[in-house]
Write an enzyme that holds these catalytic residues in place. Structure first.
Site, short mmCIF file in Angstrom:
data_model
loop_
_atom_site.label_atom_id
_atom_site.label_comp_id
_atom_site.label_asym_id
_atom_site.label_seq_id
_atom_site.Cartn_x
_atom_site.Cartn_y
_atom_site.Cartn_z
N HIS A 1 51.98 -7.12 -41.34
CA HIS A 1 52.96 -7.53 -42.34
C HIS A 1 54.54 -7.83 -41.59
O HIS A 1 54.58 -6.99 -40.71
CB HIS A 1 53.26 -6.39 -43.48
CG HIS A 1 52.13 -6.07 -43.95
ND1 HIS A 1 51.25 -5.01 -43.67
CD2 HIS A 1 51.67 -6.39 -45.36
CE1 HIS A 1 50.23 -4.94 -44.59
NE2 HIS A 1 50.59 -5.85 -45.39
N ASP B 1 46.50 -3.32 -39.08
CA ASP B 1 46.00 -4.10 -40.15
C ASP B 1 45.83 -5.60 -40.01
O ASP B 1 45.70 -6.11 -41.02
CB ASP B 1 46.99 -3.63 -41.26
CG ASP B 1 48.19 -3.98 -40.93
OD1 ASP B 1 48.69 -4.24 -39.87
OD2 ASP B 1 49.16 -3.45 -41.83
N ASP C 1 52.17 -5.50 -36.48
CA ASP C 1 51.60 -5.09 -37.64
C ASP C 1 51.31 -6.65 -38.52
O ASP C 1 52.09 -7.76 -38.33
CB ASP C 1 52.65 -4.28 -38.35
CG ASP C 1 52.07 -3.67 -39.62
OD1 ASP C 1 51.76 -2.48 -39.73
OD2 ASP C 1 52.06 -4.63 -40.58
N HIS D 1 59.30 -1.38 -42.61
CA HIS D 1 59.86 -1.95 -43.75
C HIS D 1 60.99 -1.14 -44.11
O HIS D 1 61.64 -1.59 -45.15
CB HIS D 1 58.66 -1.66 -44.87
CG HIS D 1 57.58 -2.72 -44.59
ND1 HIS D 1 57.64 -3.96 -44.21
CD2 HIS D 1 56.16 -2.34 -44.69
CE1 HIS D 1 56.40 -4.50 -44.26
NE2 HIS D 1 55.39 -3.48 -44.40
#
Length: 343
Positions: free
Chosen positions: A163, A248, A161, A122
């Site tokens: 996200h 995740d 991931d 991120h």
């Protein structure tokens, strides 16, 4: 596998209630004690010059000063302590080690997997967010490209991931020597990663976003690899494939609604190993998210077992209609000729 690891990464402690805790690495290490063939390697911390190849130097200096002054809340989600700067440098260094080890021929049971933290995907060019300060995968990719000894012209990154890997996306959005793919849950933090975001300038067409609908299981993810990802990577012909390996998207992770099983990570790893072999590309893994400690540890252990000789168990079901619709849109956006009926 070889796991890049450093105790320095445990010193970054954003607090007992924060999901990105040092216990993530402790859980992985404890689970791997039960496995044979596990090796640990500690790499040097990343220097400022190497990180500044993908990050604004003034931003990096600001993070260092912020940590030296005791840290605090950079934003509501992203917290630093005094030791965070050293942990971030070490985490980026471990990612570079993973890329270097792969390019120097470490494969099979020696395949490198960096389990540094804080995670990185991120972190954008000039800001921290989403628990991330330095974009480890981006630093490793640029490190490989910048070192003539490795003769690397192109790097492909798959971020699985849950996200969207917005930082890696942004850093390489106009680059033609990195192909970035993010497969993530649609609408989840940070809310970016639409299908029509495909790169710009020299990087037009070298970004692929696959926003999967909530409830998607491994059948949809495997179809994504077998379809648009394999086709795009084959056309791109990378010398190095990096996996931004978040865990995740697991069905028991507390902060997502994608429904991957533990076995899914063995299947995804096996697919990417085969694809890298077909492309004659080096392969390395870099840890991102994963916040259910047991399922994180179990999933990483199963990735290790896959490279230690265990055959993954193929699922019996087909991808959902919603997942196929998403993949059709991705294929159309990138003008890839893949028969979705075969996925």
């Amino acid at each position: 596998m070889q796991f890049g690891y450093s105790e320095d990464c445990l010193a970054h402690d954003p607090g007992s209630r924060h999901p990105e805790s040092p216990d993530r690495l402790r859980a992985i290490r404890e689970r791997l004690k039960r496995k044979h063939g596990v090796e640990y390697v500690e790499a040097d911390p990343c220097d400022l010059e190497t990180m500044a190849a993908v990050h604004d130097r003034e931003y990096l200096e600001e993070v260092r000063e912020f940590c030296e002054n005791g840290g605090g809340n950079w934003d509501p989600d992203t917290t630093a302590v005094e030791a965070t700067w050293d942990a971030a440098r070490r985490s980026a260094g471990l990612a570079c080690w993973a890329a270097k080890a792969a390019l120097e021929g470490e494969t099979g049971r020696k395949t490198p997997f960096s389990i540094g933290r804080p995670p990185g995907h991120h972190a954008v060019y000039d800001d921290a967010m989403g628990f991330c300060f330095v974009n480890n995968a981006a630093v490793a990719a640029q490190y490989a490209l910048d070192h003539d000894d490795y003769d690397v012209d192109r790097v492909a990154i798959l971020d699985w991931d849950v996200h969207h890997g917005n930082g890696t996306h942004d850093i390489f959005y106009d680059s033609d020597d990195v192909f970035f793919v993010s497969i993530h849950e649609q609408g989840l933090y940070p809310g970016s990663g639409d299908i029509d975001e495909t790169g710009e300038g020299d990087g037009a067409g070298t970004t692929m976003n696959i926003p999967m609908p909530a409830g998607t299981d491994e059948n949809g993810y495997l179809a994504a690899i077998d379809g648009p990802i394999a086709a795009a990577f084959t056309d791109f012909d990378p010398d190095l494939v990096l996996i931004s390996a978040g865990f995740d998207a697991h069905q028991h992770d507390p902060i997502s609604r994608i429904r991957l099983s533990t076995e899914a990570y063995a299947l995804l790893s096996d697919r990417m190993r085969s694809l890298a072999d077909d492309l004659d590309a080096a392969l390395a893994f870099i840890l991102e998210g994963g916040y259910g400690l047991d399922v994180l540890a179990d999933s990483v252990a199963l990735v290790h077992e896959t490279f230690d000789g265990r055959e993954p168990i193929e699922p019996d079901d087909d991808p959902s209609d919603k997942a196929i619709d998403t993949l059709e849109d991705v294929l159309d956006e990138h003008d890839l000729d893949v028969d979705v009926d075969s996925l």
